[in-house]
Design a protein around this motif. Sequence first.
Motif, short mmCIF file in Angstrom:
data_model
loop_
_atom_site.label_atom_id
_atom_site.label_comp_id
_atom_site.label_asym_id
_atom_site.label_seq_id
_atom_site.Cartn_x
_atom_site.Cartn_y
_atom_site.Cartn_z
N UNK A 249 47.19 26.82 49.25
CA UNK A 249 47.01 28.23 48.91
C UNK A 249 46.34 28.37 47.54
N UNK A 250 46.84 27.64 46.55
CA UNK A 250 46.28 27.71 45.20
C UNK A 250 44.82 27.28 45.20
N UNK A 251 44.48 26.24 45.96
CA UNK A 251 43.11 25.75 46.01
C UNK A 251 42.17 26.80 46.60
N UNK A 252 42.60 27.49 47.66
CA UNK A 252 41.75 28.51 48.28
C UNK A 252 41.57 29.72 47.39
N UNK A 253 42.63 30.11 46.67
CA UNK A 253 42.50 31.23 45.73
C UNK A 253 41.50 30.89 44.64
N UNK A 254 41.62 29.69 44.10
CA UNK A 254 40.73 29.28 43.01
C UNK A 254 39.28 29.09 43.49
N UNK A 255 39.13 28.74 44.77
CA UNK A 255 37.78 28.56 45.31
C UNK A 255 37.18 29.87 45.79
#
Length: 283
Positions: A249-255
Motif C-alpha cells: 500500500x505504501x509503495x503504491x501511494x508513493x508511486x
Amino acid sequence: MPKVSIPRLAEKRANGEPIVMVTAYDYPAARAAERAGVDMVLVGDSGAQVVLGHSSTVSVTTDEMLMMSKAVRRGTETAFLVCDVAFGTTEESDEQAVATAVRFVKEAQADAIKLEGGSEARLSRIRAIVAAGIPVVAHLGLTPQTATALGGLRAQGRTAATASRIVDEAFAVQEAGAFCLVIEAVPSEIVAVVRERLSIPIIGIGAGPADGQVLVLHDLLGVTEGGIAKFVKSFGSIGEATVAAISDYAAEVRAGSFPGPEHQYAATPEAVDAARAALERHE
C-alpha cells in the motif's frame, strides 16, 4: 449452535471431547473465534502486551480489561466468555475481589472470570466470588501476574516441591469452587497425575495433553514479534502478511498508482462547473 455452558464443558470432559479455548481482545478477533467454532474465548490480561503494548501483564487496568472484554462480548454468541481480572484488583480482600468480578459480569456480560494462583488468600477469593454467583476459572503453574515471585517466566512443577504444590493447589481450587482450571508451563507428566483424580476440566497451555488447550491469538496467528514460548505453535503467518500488505500500500501511494480511476467517484459536469464558480468567489 447452542451457547456453550458449564454443564456442556463438563460433559465434553466426561466424553473425552477436547475443549478449544483461544484468547481474543477485540470485536474482529471475537467474530473470527466464533466463526471458527471454539468452545471458550478468554479475554486474557496478555492483551496488555499483545494489544496495548505494555511490557508485562501487571500494568493493565480494570478499565482497559473491561474495554477489551466488552468488545469481545459484542462479537461472541455461542462461545463461553472468560475474562481475566487485572493484577491488584482482587488481592486486598474478598470484598474487593467480588466487586471486581461483579463489574465484569455487569459491564461485559462475562460468563466467568479467571484468577491466578492457589494460595490461601486466592482460595478465599475464589470462594467469595463463587458465593456471589460468579463462576471462576482457576490458573496454576506459571502465573504471569506473579512471575517475579516464581523466578521469572519459566516452567513450573519440574522439582519435587513445586510438582507437589501444583497437585495440592489443583485440588484446593476445585474444592474452593472453581469449575475449570488452566495449567500453564507444567510438565505433561505432572498434569497427567492431576487429571487422574481432578473432576473439573483442565485447560493446558504448555502443559501437554489435557481436557482442552488455550493459546494466545497473536501467537497462533504468527503476529507476535520477538521470541515466543516453547509451547507456542504458529498456525498462520498473519504478521508477515500484514507487513507485506501495508508495504505494498505504501509503495503504491508513493508511486502515485493508488488510488486509481476505479477507486474514485465521478462528478457531473454541472458539479464541476459549480465548484469552479465557487472557487472564483474566493479569489
